[in-house]
Enzyme design. Structure first.
Site, PDB file in Angstrom:
ATOM      1  N   TYR A   1       0.851  -1.195   0.000  1.00  0.00           N
ATOM      2  CA  TYR A   1       0.000   0.000   0.000  1.00  0.00           C
ATOM      3  C   TYR A   1       0.890   1.249   0.000  1.00  0.00           C
ATOM      4  O   TYR A   1       1.734   1.413   0.866  1.00  0.00           O
ATOM      5  CB  TYR A   1      -0.895  -0.047   1.238  1.00  0.00           C
ATOM      6  CG  TYR A   1      -2.031   0.960   1.295  1.00  0.00           C
ATOM      7  CD1 TYR A   1      -2.130   2.044   0.440  1.00  0.00           C
ATOM      8  CD2 TYR A   1      -3.036   0.816   2.244  1.00  0.00           C
ATOM      9  CE1 TYR A   1      -3.177   2.942   0.518  1.00  0.00           C
ATOM     10  CE2 TYR A   1      -4.101   1.713   2.346  1.00  0.00           C
ATOM     11  CZ  TYR A   1      -4.155   2.776   1.479  1.00  0.00           C
ATOM     12  OH  TYR A   1      -5.196   3.668   1.563  1.00  0.00           O
ATOM     13  N   CYS A   2       0.689   2.134  -0.982  1.00  0.00           N
ATOM     14  CA  CYS A   2       1.399   3.414  -1.058  1.00  0.00           C
ATOM     15  C   CYS A   2       2.907   3.179  -1.068  1.00  0.00           C
ATOM     16  O   CYS A   2       3.411   2.418  -1.887  1.00  0.00           O
ATOM     17  CB  CYS A   2       0.948   4.324   0.080  1.00  0.00           C
ATOM     18  SG  CYS A   2       1.547   6.033  -0.048  1.00  0.00           S
ATOM     19  N   ILE A   3       3.654   3.778  -0.145  1.00  0.00           N
ATOM     20  CA  ILE A   3       5.103   3.580  -0.124  1.00  0.00           C
ATOM     21  C   ILE A   3       5.442   2.130   0.209  1.00  0.00           C
ATOM     22  O   ILE A   3       6.498   1.617  -0.192  1.00  0.00           O
ATOM     23  CB  ILE A   3       5.768   4.556   0.877  1.00  0.00           C
ATOM     24  CG1 ILE A   3       7.298   4.545   0.707  1.00  0.00           C
ATOM     25  CG2 ILE A   3       5.385   4.237   2.308  1.00  0.00           C
ATOM     26  CD1 ILE A   3       7.990   5.572   1.570  1.00  0.00           C
TER      27      ILE A   3
ATOM     28  N   GLY B   1       3.920  -0.215  -1.185  1.00  0.00           N
ATOM     29  CA  GLY B   1       3.890  -0.809  -2.508  1.00  0.00           C
ATOM     30  C   GLY B   1       5.170  -0.537  -3.281  1.00  0.00           C
ATOM     31  O   GLY B   1       5.653  -1.400  -4.030  1.00  0.00           O
TER      32      GLY B   1
END
Length: 611
Positions: A323-325, A327
Site C-alpha cells: 500500500y502506497c510507499i 507498494g
C-alpha cells in the site's frame, strides 16, 4: 442578526484581548528560544522572482491581465446593481462543486456577503489564471508558483475571517463573543510550547484508543524485529486458502487504517473470505533508528516478514499487498526476488503505489535541491523527520479541507473537534528515519531511478522492474492527489507479467478503504488483453460499476491463492505468540499530526463543523 448584550460582549472582548496577548507572547518567546532559521527554506521567493522577471519581460501581457480583471469587476458591479434594484441577476462566478466554505445561506441570500464571495472567487481565479499564463518558466518552477499562489488565495478566503464570514459573525453576536474566547482557548491548547508550531486538532484525541475501539480485530503478534511487528489474525472461517496473504502498509502512517472499525475493516473482510492474513506493523522511529536505511526496511520489513510467515504456517508460497510507499518497497522486493530466481510470491496487489515518479502530482512541488537540503538538515539534527513536519506538506495539498476548515471550526466558531476515528488515525503520526527518508526522496521522487534498469542496487542485486513476471493487481483511485492514478498506471507498462488495472472512485484512503456494504463511489474495470500505453486509453475501454472494487479483487486473488486447507491459528506453527494484536509498536506515539485523504470523509459527514 441579533444584537449582543453590551456588558457581556465587552467582557468577552477583554478576555479575547488578554488571551491574544498571551498567545503572541508565548509564540515570540518560543521563537527566541528556538532561534530564527532559514527565511525561505522552501525557496518560494526564488520561484516567484523568476515569475516576476518573466512577466516584466512582456508588459503587454500585464496590461492585458489588468484590463481583464477590470472588465470582470465591471461585470460584477453591473450584476450587483441590478440585484440591488430588485432585478433578477445570475451570479457571475460560483464556488466549485464540493467547496464547503460558502455553504451558509447568507452567502447567497445577503447581497453584501454575495458580493464578498463573488469578488473573492473572481480575483482568486484571475490570479491563478494569470500566473499559469506566464511563458518561459520551466515546469518545476511553474508548478511551484501555481501551488503557492493557490495557498495564498486559499488563506485569504473571506470565510477565514470574523467580519466576512456570516456564520462566524452570527455566532459571535448570538454568544456575546463566547465563541472567540473558546476559540482562543483551543488555539492556546494547540500551540506547541517548545517549537512555537500550531498543531491544529482535527478530532477529539481522547475519544479513541488503539486496541479498544479502533484496531480491534483479534490476532497475535508472532514476530518482531527493530523495525516491525508481524501480526497474524485469528481466522473466522473453518477453511482458508493455502497461500497466506502478507500485507505491507506504508510506514508514513500506521497500519490500522485497514482496521478502524469492524464495519469498515479491510482485514476483517479478508478474514471472512477465507484468507490467512499477516500484516506488518511498522515501528515508530526515534533517534535510536537514525541509521536505518531503505534497504533495512526491505530486509527487515519484507524479507524477514516472508520468512516469518513461512515459519508460522509452513507455507513458502504467498500472495502479497503493498500500500502506497509500502507498494514501492514491495516492487523493490519483487525485483530482488526476480534477480535471485526466488518465486515464493505468487501474486501481488498494489494499492495506490507509485514506482514511476515522473508525474508524481503536486508532491513534486516539494522535491527540489533547496527543499531536500532543508529536509536533510532538519533530519540531521535529531536523526529523523517528525510526523508533524510531514503533516504540513500533505495538509497543504488540500488546505481548505485540512487546514482552514478546522481554523474556522476550532478557533473562530470555538467548537471542539468532532470525534472521528479516521481523523484520529490521521493524527496518530509516525516519524521517518533520516537515511531511509533521504534515500526515498532523492532516488524515487527526485531522480526517478526505480524505473531505470540497474540504476538502483539493493540487497546485492541491480533492480529491474521488467523482470517481474508475477500476476499483478494494480489498484488506483481517480481523485488521488497523493499517488495520482495517471502515475500509478505507468507501472502497468513496466512489469512483464499479467497486470489487471482497476480504478476506484474517490481518493487515496476512501478509494481503498471502501467496503461493499457501504455502497459508495464506483470503480472501473477493463477486460482487454493488454493494457494500452496511457491511462486515458485504458479508461476509454473501461466499464464503470457502482460500489466497491473489493469483490472484483477477491475474485482475482482467490484464483492465485491455492486450494482450501484447515484454518491456521496464530501460535500453532514454529513461531509462538509474543502479545495480542494490535501489538505494542503501533501504540508508540510520535508527533501530533499526519496526512491522509481525510477531507473526503470530512466532507461527507461535516465532521469539522460538528453537524
Amino acid at each position: 442578526m441579533p444584537l449582543p448584550d453590551p456588558a457581556t460582549f465587552s467582557a468577552n472582548m477583554m478576555k479575547v484581548a488578554t488571551q491574544s496577548q498571551t498567545l503572541v507572547s508565548e509564540f515570540l518567546a518560543s521563537q527566541r528560544e528556538k532561534g530564527v532559521g532559514s527565511a525561505d527554506p522552501l525557496n518560494i521567493g526564488g520561484a516567484f522572482m523568476e515569475l516576476f522577471t518573466k512577466m516584466m519581460s512582456e508588459p503587454s501581457k500585464i496590461v492585458e491581465a489588468q484590463l481583464d480583471l477590470w472588465q470582470r469587476y465591471m461585470d460584477l458591479w453591473t450584476s450587483q446593481a441590478q440585484r440591488f434594484l430588485g432585478q433578477e441577476s445570475d451570479p457571475l462566478v460560483q464556488p466549485e462543486r464540493g467547496d464547503r466554505r460558502f455553504r451558509d445561506p447568507q452567502w447567497d441570500e445577503n447581497q453584501v456577503f454575495d458580493y464578498i464571495k463573488q469578488s473573492y472567487l473572481l480575483t482568486a481565479r484571475w490570479m491563478q489564471d494569470t500566473v499559469k499564463d506566464v511563458d518561459g518558466l520551466d515546469d518545476r518552477t511553474a508548478k511551484k508558483v501555481d501551488f503557492y499562489t493557490r495557498q495564498f488565495v486559499d488563506a485569504m478566503a473571506p470565510s477565514n475571517f470574523l467580519m466576512t464570514n456570516p456564520q462566524v459573525l452570527r455566532a459571535t453576536l448570538e454568544s456575546n463573543g463566547e465563541n472567540l474566547v473558546r476559540g482562543l482557548d483551543n488555539m492556546l491548547k494547540d500551540l506547541d510550547r517548545n517549537s512555537g508550531r500550531l498543531h491544529i486538532r482535527m478530532t477529539d484525541m481522547d475519544a479513541f484508543k488503539v486496541g479498544e475501539n479502533v484496531a480491534v480485530t483479534p490476532g497475535k503478534v508472532i514476530y518482531q524485529n527493530d523495525l516491525m511487528q508481524l501480526l497474524q489474525y485469528t481466522p473466522t472461517t473453518q477453511e482458508v486458502y493455502k497461500r497466506p496473504l502478507f500485507i505491507v502498509p506504508p510506514w508514513i502512517n500506521k497500519f490500522y487504517i485497514m482496521d478502524l472499525r469492524p464495519e469498515n475493516s479491510f482485514i476483517s473482510w479478508m478474514l471472512d473470505r477465507g484468507y490467512t492474513v499477516f500484516v506488518v506493523s511498522w515501528r515508530n522511529p526515534d533517534e535510536t533508528l537514525t541509521e536505518k536505511t531503505f534497504e533495512d526496511y526491505l530486509k527487515e520489513g519484507i524479507f524477514d516478514g516472508l520468512d516469518a510467515v513461512e515459519k508460522a504456517t509452513g507455507e513458502r508460497e504467498v500472495t502479497t499487498i503493498g500500500y502506497c510507499i509500502g507498494g514501492t518497497l514491495m516492487a523493490c522486493a519483487l525485483a530482488v526476488l526476480a534477480a535471485r530466481g526466488d518465486d515464493r510470491i505468487k501474486a501481488t496487489t498494489f494499492f495506490a503505489a507509485q514506482v514511476d515518479f515522473s508525474e508524481a502530482g503536486e508532491l513534486s512541488v516539494f522535491i527540489d535541491d533547496e527543499q531536500l537540503e532543508h529536509i536533510e538538515q532538519v533530519m540531521a539534527e535529531r536523526g529523523y523527520l517528525a510526523g508533524n513536519e510531514m503533516a504540513t506538506t500533505f495538509n497543504m495539498l488540500r488546505a481548505n479541507d485540512l487546514i482552514w476548515s478546522f481554523v474556522v471550526n476550532n478557533y473562530l466558531l470555538g467548537k471542539d473537534p468532532f470525534p472521528f476515528d479516521l481523523l484520529y488515525w490521521n493524527a496518530d503520526a509516525t516519524n521517518m528515519p533520516a537515511k531511509m527518508h533521504s534515500y526515498y526522496l532523492r532516488n524515487m521522487y527526485q531522480k526517478n531511478l526505480l524505473v531505470q534498469p540497474g540504476a538502483l542496487h539493493l540487497c546485492g542485486v541491480d533492480l529491474d522492474l521488467r523482470k517481474i513476471k508475477v500476476p499483478i493487481y494494480l489498484q488506483s483511485s481517480k481523485e488521488d492527489h497523493i499517488a495520482p492514478f495517471t502515475s500509478v498506471y505507468k507501472a502497468s507498462q513496466l512489469y512483464s507479467g499479467p497486470v489487471r488495472f482497476v480504478l476506484a472512485g474517490s481518493g487515496h484512503i476512501a478509494g481503498v478503504i471502501n467496503p461493499p456494504s457501504a455502497r459508495k463511489y464506483q470503480h472501473w474495470t477493463s477486460d482487454i488483453a493488454k493494457n494500452p500505453p496511457t491511462p486515458e486509453e485504458w479508461l476509454a475501454t473501461a466499464t464503470e460499476h457502482p460500489g466497491s472494487w473489493w469483490e472484483d479483487w477477491d475474485a482475482w486473488l482467490s484464483t492465485h491463492s491455492g486450494p482450501k486447507v484447515p484454518a491456521r491459528v496464530p501460535g500453532d506453527g514454529k513461531l509462538k505468540v509474543i502479545e495480542d494484536a494490535p501489538g505494542s509498536y503501533v501504540k508508540s506515539k510520535g508527533a501530533t499530526a499526519n496526512w491522509t485523504e481525510a477531507e473526503e470523509v470530512v466532507s461527507e459527514t461535516d465532521a469539522n463543523s460538528g453537524d
